[in-house]
Design a protein around this motif. Sequence first.
Motif, PDB file in Angstrom:
ATOM      1  N   ILE A   1       0.862  -1.178   0.000  1.00 43.65           N
ATOM      2  CA  ILE A   1       0.000   0.000   0.000  1.00 43.65           C
ATOM      3  C   ILE A   1       0.899   1.229   0.000  1.00 43.65           C
ATOM      4  N   PHE A   2       0.571   2.194  -0.846  1.00 46.39           N
ATOM      5  CA  PHE A   2       1.355   3.425  -0.960  1.00 46.39           C
ATOM      6  C   PHE A   2       0.450   4.631  -0.817  1.00 46.39           C
ATOM      7  N   GLU A   3       1.029   5.745  -0.405  1.00 45.34           N
ATOM      8  CA  GLU A   3       0.317   7.011  -0.342  1.00 45.34           C
ATOM      9  C   GLU A   3       0.709   7.833  -1.559  1.00 45.34           C
ATOM     10  N   TYR A   4      -0.280   8.501  -2.148  1.00 40.40           N
ATOM     11  CA  TYR A   4      -0.064   9.320  -3.333  1.00 40.40           C
ATOM     12  C   TYR A   4      -0.708  10.686  -3.151  1.00 40.40           C
ATOM     13  N   GLN A   5      -0.235  11.666  -3.935  1.00 42.72           N
ATOM     14  CA  GLN A   5      -0.904  12.954  -4.055  1.00 42.72           C
ATOM     15  C   GLN A   5      -1.035  13.247  -5.534  1.00 42.72           C
ATOM     16  N   CYS A   6      -2.251  13.614  -5.928  1.00 46.51           N
ATOM     17  CA  CYS A   6      -2.530  13.913  -7.326  1.00 46.51           C
ATOM     18  C   CYS A   6      -1.968  15.290  -7.667  1.00 46.51           C
ATOM     19  N   LYS A   7      -1.207  15.368  -8.764  1.00 47.47           N
ATOM     20  CA  LYS A   7      -0.641  16.642  -9.212  1.00 47.47           C
ATOM     21  C   LYS A   7      -1.699  17.518  -9.873  1.00 47.47           C
ATOM     22  N   LYS A   8      -2.782  16.913 -10.311  1.00 46.05           N
ATOM     23  CA  LYS A   8      -3.822  17.662 -11.013  1.00 46.05           C
ATOM     24  C   LYS A   8      -4.812  18.315 -10.036  1.00 46.05           C
ATOM     25  N   CYS A   9      -5.344  17.540  -9.067  1.00 49.24           N
ATOM     26  CA  CYS A   9      -6.372  18.087  -8.168  1.00 49.24           C
ATOM     27  C   CYS A   9      -5.914  18.220  -6.715  1.00 49.24           C
ATOM     28  N   GLY A  10      -4.734  17.651  -6.369  1.00 51.20           N
ATOM     29  CA  GLY A  10      -4.198  17.790  -5.019  1.00 51.20           C
ATOM     30  C   GLY A  10      -4.693  16.774  -4.006  1.00 51.20           C
ATOM     31  N   THR A  11      -5.561  15.855  -4.406  1.00 46.77           N
ATOM     32  CA  THR A  11      -6.095  14.856  -3.493  1.00 46.77           C
ATOM     33  C   THR A  11      -4.986  13.931  -3.003  1.00 46.77           C
TER      34      THR A  11
ATOM     35  N   THR B   1       2.798  -3.664  -7.825  1.00 44.16           N
ATOM     36  CA  THR B   1       4.252  -3.592  -7.697  1.00 44.16           C
ATOM     37  C   THR B   1       4.650  -2.205  -7.207  1.00 44.16           C
ATOM     38  N   ALA B   2       5.854  -2.084  -6.678  1.00 44.44           N
ATOM     39  CA  ALA B   2       6.322  -0.817  -6.112  1.00 44.44           C
ATOM     40  C   ALA B   2       6.431   0.297  -7.157  1.00 44.44           C
ATOM     41  N   ASP B   3       6.672  -0.049  -8.415  1.00 41.37           N
ATOM     42  CA  ASP B   3       6.828   0.987  -9.440  1.00 41.37           C
ATOM     43  C   ASP B   3       5.510   1.326 -10.147  1.00 41.37           C
ATOM     44  N   ALA B   4       4.418   0.641  -9.806  1.00 43.43           N
ATOM     45  CA  ALA B   4       3.117   0.946 -10.398  1.00 43.43           C
ATOM     46  C   ALA B   4       2.537   2.207  -9.762  1.00 43.43           C
ATOM     47  N   LYS B   5       1.692   2.924 -10.503  1.00 48.09           N
ATOM     48  CA  LYS B   5       1.029   4.120  -9.990  1.00 48.09           C
ATOM     49  C   LYS B   5      -0.478   3.899 -10.042  1.00 48.09           C
ATOM     50  N   ALA B   6      -1.152   4.308  -8.990  1.00 46.19           N
ATOM     51  CA  ALA B   6      -2.605   4.180  -8.929  1.00 46.19           C
ATOM     52  C   ALA B   6      -3.244   5.497  -9.362  1.00 46.19           C
ATOM     53  N   ALA B   7      -4.271   5.415 -10.178  1.00 45.54           N
ATOM     54  CA  ALA B   7      -4.969   6.623 -10.627  1.00 45.54           C
ATOM     55  C   ALA B   7      -5.630   7.320  -9.443  1.00 45.54           C
ATOM     56  N   CYS B   8      -5.749   8.636  -9.537  1.00 47.71           N
ATOM     57  CA  CYS B   8      -6.358   9.451  -8.491  1.00 47.71           C
ATOM     58  C   CYS B   8      -7.793   8.993  -8.234  1.00 47.71           C
ATOM     59  N   GLU B   9      -8.139   8.877  -6.958  1.00 49.09           N
ATOM     60  CA  GLU B   9      -9.490   8.459  -6.587  1.00 49.09           C
ATOM     61  C   GLU B   9     -10.534   9.506  -6.963  1.00 49.09           C
ATOM     62  N   SER B  10     -10.141  10.784  -6.967  1.00 46.60           N
ATOM     63  CA  SER B  10     -11.107  11.862  -7.218  1.00 46.60           C
ATOM     64  C   SER B  10     -11.304  12.171  -8.697  1.00 46.60           C
TER      65      SER B  10
ATOM     66  N   GLY C   1      -9.250  10.715 -11.401  1.00 45.28           N
ATOM     67  CA  GLY C   1      -8.835   9.668 -12.327  1.00 45.28           C
ATOM     68  C   GLY C   1      -7.504   9.918 -13.017  1.00 45.28           C
ATOM     69  N   SER C   2      -6.849  11.035 -12.715  1.00 43.17           N
ATOM     70  CA  SER C   2      -5.575  11.371 -13.341  1.00 43.17           C
ATOM     71  C   SER C   2      -4.490  10.372 -12.941  1.00 43.17           C
ATOM     72  N   ARG C   3      -3.586  10.124 -13.851  1.00 38.79           N
ATOM     73  CA  ARG C   3      -2.428   9.268 -13.553  1.00 38.79           C
ATOM     74  C   ARG C   3      -1.207  10.124 -13.233  1.00 38.79           C
ATOM     75  N   GLN C   4      -1.381  11.426 -13.152  1.00 40.57           N
ATOM     76  CA  GLN C   4      -0.298  12.341 -12.779  1.00 40.57           C
ATOM     77  C   GLN C   4      -0.260  12.436 -11.260  1.00 40.57           C
ATOM     78  N   VAL C   5       0.314  11.405 -10.651  1.00 39.13           N
ATOM     79  CA  VAL C   5       0.357  11.316  -9.196  1.00 39.13           C
ATOM     80  C   VAL C   5       1.802  11.221  -8.727  1.00 39.13           C
TER      81      VAL C   5
END
Length: 75
Positions: free
Chosen positions: A3-13, A21-30, A32-36
């Motif tokens: 489990i990883f913590e992310y912050q969306c660069k688009k909306c700030g969530t 995997t450790a190098d995978a990125k999860a889309a923003c929950e709010s 849907g952006s992949r710019q996290v």
Amino acid sequence: MPIFEYQCKKCGTRYEALVPTADAKAACESCGSRQVEKQLSTFSATTAAPTASPCAEMGCGKAGTGCAGSCPVGG
């Protein structure tokens, strides 16, 4: 799966996500952006050995109730 913590660069969530995997990125929950951006997670743990209170040892029946001044042990 980590489990990883992310912050969306688009909306700030800020959110947590399970990723395969450790190098995978999860889309923003709010939005849907992949710019996290993966955030630095803090870890906290506590341990304590169970101990008997003086009240429990004396059998006053008030263990864990904050008997304070009425405790036969502590006066």
